[in-house]
Each structure stands twice: as structure tokens, then as C-alpha cells.
Design a protein around this motif. Structure first.
Motif, short mmCIF file in Angstrom:
data_model
loop_
_atom_site.label_atom_id
_atom_site.label_comp_id
_atom_site.label_asym_id
_atom_site.label_seq_id
_atom_site.Cartn_x
_atom_site.Cartn_y
_atom_site.Cartn_z
N ARG A 38 0.84 -1.20 0.00
CA ARG A 38 0.00 0.00 0.00
C ARG A 38 0.87 1.24 0.00
O ARG A 38 2.00 1.23 0.47
CB ARG A 38 -0.88 0.04 1.27
N SER A 39 0.32 2.32 -0.47
CA SER A 39 0.97 3.62 -0.38
C SER A 39 0.80 4.15 1.04
O SER A 39 -0.25 3.95 1.66
CB SER A 39 0.32 4.59 -1.37
N VAL A 40 1.80 4.80 1.56
CA VAL A 40 1.70 5.39 2.89
C VAL A 40 0.58 6.42 2.93
O VAL A 40 -0.12 6.54 3.92
CB VAL A 40 3.06 6.02 3.31
N ASP A 41 0.40 7.14 1.83
CA ASP A 41 -0.65 8.15 1.76
C ASP A 41 -2.04 7.56 1.98
O ASP A 41 -2.91 8.20 2.56
CB ASP A 41 -0.62 8.88 0.42
N SER A 42 -2.27 6.34 1.51
CA SER A 42 -3.59 5.73 1.65
C SER A 42 -3.90 5.33 3.09
O SER A 42 -5.05 5.06 3.43
CB SER A 42 -3.70 4.50 0.74
N ALA A 44 -2.85 7.32 5.77
CA ALA A 44 -2.55 8.49 6.58
C ALA A 44 -3.52 8.68 7.74
O ALA A 44 -3.11 8.95 8.86
CB ALA A 44 -2.50 9.74 5.71
N SER A 47 -3.50 5.59 10.75
CA SER A 47 -2.31 5.30 11.53
C SER A 47 -2.23 6.20 12.75
O SER A 47 -2.50 7.39 12.67
CB SER A 47 -1.08 5.49 10.65
N ALA A 86 7.50 5.51 1.58
CA ALA A 86 6.57 5.75 0.48
C ALA A 86 5.59 4.59 0.35
O ALA A 86 4.46 4.77 -0.07
CB ALA A 86 7.32 5.93 -0.83
#
Length: 98
Positions: A38-42, A44, A47, A86
Motif C-alpha cells: 500500500r501507499s503510505v498516503d492511503s 494516513a 495510523s 513511500a
């Protein structure tokens, strides 16, 4: 006439791998141990940052349904220079950001 016995070479073990880069180093991980990338942005909003001095490589907690997944920091775990993550590999039983 007798022929020399044929020696069979053992089959080479193969598996699919995922190559990834963290800092200036390239690493490989078995794709069988990765459940999801997964993207870290997805993640955010999902978490929560935690501060647990006894386990310094774990910095975040993710809630996935009723399950808690702890996110480890790749740079700390692999003892390399830390960089902003990332991608997140959700491993079978673990999650790591690299």
C-alpha cells in the motif's frame, strides 16, 4: 556394455521476490510473505503514532477491523539511514514501511 549412471542435479528452488530500495540499498523479500503493498498516503488517517521505548523500530499502530497492526520502520530495523516511507508492505503478521 554398461553405461555410466546418470547423475541428476537437484531441482533449483525458485520463488517470486519483490525488490525494494530503502535509502541507497536494494533489498528483496519473498512475495509469499507479503499480503499487501500500500501507499503510505492511503493509510494516513488510519495510523496512530506510538512511542514505545522498548521497541524503537515500531512507530505506528494501524487498526484494520478488529486487528491491530504495528508498523515498523525499515531504516531502524535494517540499520540504514532513515528516509520517509513511500510504501507499506503488509506482511503476514507484520507491517513495514520502506
Amino acid at each position: 556394455m554398461r553405461f555410466a549412471p546418470v547423475h541428476k542435479t537437484p531441482a533449483v528452488r525458485t520463488e517470486q521476490i519483490i525488490l525494494f530500495r530503502s535509502s541507497n540499498q536494494i533489498f528483496a523479500i519473498s512475495s509469499a510473505s507479503v499480503q499487501e503493498v500500500r501507499s503510505v498516503d492511503s493509510l494516513a488517517g488510519a495510523s496512530m503514532e506510538i512511542d514505545e521505548a522498548s521497541v524503537p523500530k515500531v512507530r505506528h499502530l494501524l487498526k484494520r477491523g478488529e486487528r491491530s497492526v504495528y508498523r515498523g520502520e525499515c531504516g531502524i530495523a535494517l540499520r540504514i539511514a532513515a528516509i520517509a516511507a513511500a510504501l507499506i508492505f503488509l506482511l503476514r503478521r507484520r507491517a513495514w514501511g520502506c
